[in-house]
Design a protein around this motif. Structure first.
Motif, PDB file in Angstrom:
ATOM      1  N   PRO A 103       0.827  -1.209   0.000  1.00  0.00           N
ATOM      2  CA  PRO A 103       0.000   0.000   0.000  1.00  0.00           C
ATOM      3  C   PRO A 103       0.861   1.259   0.000  1.00  0.00           C
ATOM      4  CG  PRO A 103      -0.022  -1.064   2.150  1.00  0.00           C
ATOM      5  CD  PRO A 103       0.703  -1.991   1.231  1.00  0.00           C
TER       6      PRO A 103
ATOM      7  N   PRO B 240      -8.472   5.986   3.224  1.00  0.00           N
ATOM      8  CA  PRO B 240      -9.134   4.873   2.547  1.00  0.00           C
ATOM      9  C   PRO B 240      -9.518   5.201   1.111  1.00  0.00           C
ATOM     10  CG  PRO B 240      -9.931   5.059   4.791  1.00  0.00           C
ATOM     11  CD  PRO B 240      -9.069   6.266   4.548  1.00  0.00           C
TER      12      PRO B 240
ATOM     13  N   ARG C  83      -6.410   4.847  -1.042  1.00  0.00           N
ATOM     14  CA  ARG C  83      -6.023   3.447  -1.212  1.00  0.00           C
ATOM     15  C   ARG C  83      -7.036   2.697  -2.083  1.00  0.00           C
ATOM     16  NH1 ARG C  83      -5.284   3.984   4.358  1.00  0.00           N
ATOM     17  NH2 ARG C  83      -6.925   2.438   4.766  1.00  0.00           N
ATOM     18  N   GLY C  84      -8.313   3.056  -1.962  1.00  0.00           N
ATOM     19  CA  GLY C  84      -9.309   2.471  -2.851  1.00  0.00           C
ATOM     20  C   GLY C  84      -9.052   2.852  -4.297  1.00  0.00           C
TER      21      GLY C  84
ATOM     22  N   SER D 134     -10.010  -0.082   2.810  1.00  0.00           N
ATOM     23  CA  SER D 134      -9.693   0.325   1.436  1.00  0.00           C
ATOM     24  C   SER D 134     -10.676  -0.289   0.451  1.00  0.00           C
ATOM     25  CB  SER D 134      -8.276  -0.114   1.063  1.00  0.00           C
ATOM     26  OG  SER D 134      -7.325   0.274   2.004  1.00  0.00           O
TER      27      SER D 134
ATOM     28  N   THR E 192      -7.752   5.784   8.965  1.00  0.00           N
ATOM     29  CA  THR E 192      -8.348   4.488   8.644  1.00  0.00           C
ATOM     30  C   THR E 192      -9.426   4.117   9.645  1.00  0.00           C
ATOM     31  OG1 THR E 192      -6.347   3.687   7.534  1.00  0.00           O
ATOM     32  CG2 THR E 192      -7.876   2.022   8.370  1.00  0.00           C
TER      33      THR E 192
END
Length: 275
Positions: A60, A77, A80-81, A107, A202
């Protein structure tokens, strides 16, 4: 005996991050995602799944081989998504099944919200979503405290507080062995980025429950059978209740895919076939 295909390691550059990823096997795409856990942590599980799937693992953003253009930028998130979406589109063999663990589960949920067309199924294994819990204010304060403790240089103290809040028990000698003394520089850098730029965003993320409820993507909320009473057991059950879903118990604990990889892989295959 079936031999798992070897992993092929690559990087792909985007304006804000260079993403390190590994690909194994051939067939329908499965993505294994963590945060902060990286590709190496998922390698044994990826090997087992790669006998009949294309398996994508990654470091990541801000960890391992995934270097940020701005090393001080927070890892959210949503970002990262977006990274998961970029890689699925980059491979060109989606839509994918995404199995996310812990922060990687968060994520994966963000990925559904932004790019549901890229995902057929998400297995969200123990997402630590404290904002869904009644004691969220206390948990938020505890998270801020452990981050400040780490920032003060007290690494062992920070991890003691983290484990206490997670309700995970490690013997003191094990804790000291893992987090005391001389540290591997790469591990220490990854931890510092997690504490400074990732952890609070997160656990404090609020999913769009209406979007998730109405999504065409199949959502499976996974909980380790041995995680009863732990923070991620509580938050996962809260998420499942909010979405009107029944949690699925997987072998092992929060990292059951490491503790008994074979049992986890077999159970995961069964869960995916049942859909």
């Amino acid at each position: 005996m079936t031999v798992s295909p070897a992993a092929v390691a690559r990087t792909v550059d985007f304006p804000d991050v260079s993403l390190y990823y590994e690909v194994r096997g051939d067939g329908p795409l499965i993505v294994l995602a963590g945060a902060p856990m990286a590709a190496a942590d998922f390698a044994p599980l990826a090997d087992l799944l790669a006998t009949d799937h294309t398996v994508l693992t990654l470091d990541p953003r801000g960890h391992g081989g995934s270097a940020l253009t701005d090393p001080h930028r927070d890892s959210t998130p949503e970002l990262r998504g977006e990274d998961l979406a970029r890689l699925i589109e980059h491979l060109g063999i989606g839509p994918a099944v995404v199995v996310g663990s812990s922060g990687g589960a968060v994520s994966a949920l963000a990925l559904i919200e932004a790019h549901p067309d890229l995902v057929t199924t998400v297995v969200a294994h123990e997402p630590p979503l404290i904002e869904l819990l009644d004691d969220r204010a206390e948990l938020r304060a505890g998270t801020e405290d452990m981050i400040a403790t780490y920032g003060s240089g007290d690494v062992l103290g920070a991890f003691r507080k983290f484990l206490a809040q997670a309700n995970i028990h490690l013997p003191e000698p094990v804790l000291v062995q893992m987090f005391g003394g001389d540290r591997d520089p790469a591990q220490a850098a990854s931890e510092r980025y997690w504490f400074d730029h990732e952890l609070l965003g997160t656990v404090g993320w609020r999913p769009d429950l209406d979007t998730l409820r109405t999504s065409a993507t199949r959502i499976i909320i996974g909980i380790g059978a041995d995680s009863a009473g732990q923070l991620c057991d509580r938050s996962s059950r809260a998420l499942a209740a909010a979405l009107g879903l029944t949690p699925t118990l997987f072998p092992g604990d929060h990292t059951g895919f490491i503790g008994d990889t074979s049992a986890f892989a077999t159970y995961l295959r069964g869960v995916l076939r049942a859909g």
